[in-house]
Design an enzyme around this catalytic site. Sequence first.
Site, PDB file in Angstrom:
ATOM      1  N   ASP A  90     -58.629  18.108 -66.077  1.00 29.92           N
ATOM      2  CA  ASP A  90     -59.182  17.582 -67.329  1.00 29.92           C
ATOM      3  C   ASP A  90     -58.275  16.447 -67.818  1.00 29.92           C
ATOM      4  O   ASP A  90     -57.872  15.600 -67.028  1.00 29.92           O
ATOM      5  CB  ASP A  90     -59.365  18.713 -68.355  1.00 29.92           C
ATOM      6  CG  ASP A  90     -60.330  18.310 -69.459  1.00 29.92           C
ATOM      7  OD1 ASP A  90     -61.284  17.578 -69.185  1.00 29.92           O
ATOM      8  OD2 ASP A  90     -60.124  18.712 -70.619  1.00 29.92           O
TER       9      ASP A  90
ATOM     10  N   ARG B 267     -61.940   7.311 -70.914  1.00 27.12           N
ATOM     11  CA  ARG B 267     -61.198   7.863 -72.067  1.00 27.12           C
ATOM     12  C   ARG B 267     -59.799   7.245 -72.172  1.00 27.12           C
ATOM     13  O   ARG B 267     -58.804   7.955 -72.139  1.00 27.12           O
ATOM     14  CB  ARG B 267     -61.100   9.381 -72.001  1.00 27.12           C
ATOM     15  CG  ARG B 267     -62.432  10.092 -71.864  1.00 27.12           C
ATOM     16  CD  ARG B 267     -62.293  11.606 -71.908  1.00 27.12           C
ATOM     17  NE  ARG B 267     -63.599  12.244 -71.840  1.00 27.12           N
ATOM     18  CZ  ARG B 267     -63.784  13.560 -71.754  1.00 27.12           C
ATOM     19  NH1 ARG B 267     -62.750  14.369 -71.720  1.00 27.12           N
ATOM     20  NH2 ARG B 267     -65.008  14.058 -71.702  1.00 27.12           N
TER      21      ARG B 267
HETATM   22 CA    CA Z   1     -59.154  18.680 -72.614  1.00 31.67          CA
END
Ligand code: CA
Length: 449
Positions: free
Chosen positions: A264, A320
């Site tokens: 992640d 991101r």
């Molecule tokens: Ca995360």
Amino acid sequence: MRRRTVGVALLAAALTATVAAPAPAAPAGQKPTRAAELLGRQALPANDGWAAEGAGTTGGGAATADRVRVVRTRAELVAALGGDNATNATDATPKIVYVAGTVDGFEGPDGAPLDCADLADPEYSLPAYLAAYDPAVWGRVDPSGPLEAARVRSVANQNRQTQINVGSNTTIVGLRGARLTGLTLMIDRVANVIVRNLGFADARDCFPAWSPTDGDAGNWNSQYDQISVRRSEHVWVDHNTFTDGDNPDSAQPRYFGRPWQVHDGSLDVTHTASLVTASWNRFTGRDKLMLIGSSNTVGPDVGRLKVTVHHNLFDGDLQRLPRVRFGQVDVHENHYRLGGTGFEYALGVGVQSALFAENNFFTLADDVAPADLIHDWGGAALTERGSWVRQGDRPARPVDLLAAYNAAHDPDLGGDAGWTPTLRAAPPLPTPLVPLVVGAWSGAGRLPL
Ligand code: CA
Ligand code: CA
């Protein structure tokens, strides 16, 4: 000469810090160098981003001798952070932890390496899971039932093992070549934490979740960031290097036709966290980098999620960089090297976000259009100025990224994020110097030790 002068002044600014009393010696045979002792005592410099707000960020600078440790294993890391991983988040005693060598989150209590099978619940197996929840059999609804419950119990096992909880008033510094692999630094419900000069590698999830309605075809999602900052403030993450180590996403299998995603974020700031400075880090070859705000719900995140992102190198990352909801986020003087398979976007403009992007330099492969560096995730505006782009073999040039975005996309984004950062340690460098300075001084292994 001008470049060098500016760069040296900037380096001096980066390294200037409050130095408290001299560090006492660590246990015999594990003594950090004098330079490392000074580094462990350093506070975030005044005005150096949002983490400098108010009382600033001092980490474990006030630690007494018994709370200054050098750690070489997961067990030693947990001991230095308070002794019990389940309760270490509540240990607010000032502490300085030096990491030596590689600390692996998958080290068992006796030091032997664990694998995913060691962490799995007896009722869980991946083949059974894949057979049960294949959308062709199960449909496009969330997994539920005994196998999903067994997966959730397996995740709880992994949390206890690889999620390392960090309390308030803590500084963690890597000694030369230090790495944290296969683990998450969880900074949750605490304040005043400093993390510097560490390599972070492969914070992998043994039990990714299948999310059948995430995207057009569903997605596998990991829940392990390299650093998670939640419900915390005054956090400084500086001069670290983040990679997937020897376990890149490109080497993962596909299940249900989708990539098995075991990773992640590198540095996610969520759940009302705020006052974070991420400076001089290097993020290499990663997918989801920095999520600031994890929910569109207009609630407790409003007025929080204030983050400064400066002088970082984003090298071959996919998305991101950062993605922002709600927060006033200052993104200045970063170098982005982007393009190739899988690239999605750099700056994510989310719900009620207030991104201020200044003097960032973008080195782009020919397959990335400057118009696609910004992505609208439901936001309204951002301030963007001083961006330069160098694409392919052509000379670098200033580019109005927002104008390029608006020319190519609808609806348009506004050009005023509604605030102007004041927490800056130095005036911004001319953008063409950013790759030079960031290339020389970002990442682990650049601080004096
Ligand atoms: Ca995360
Ligand atoms: Ca438009």
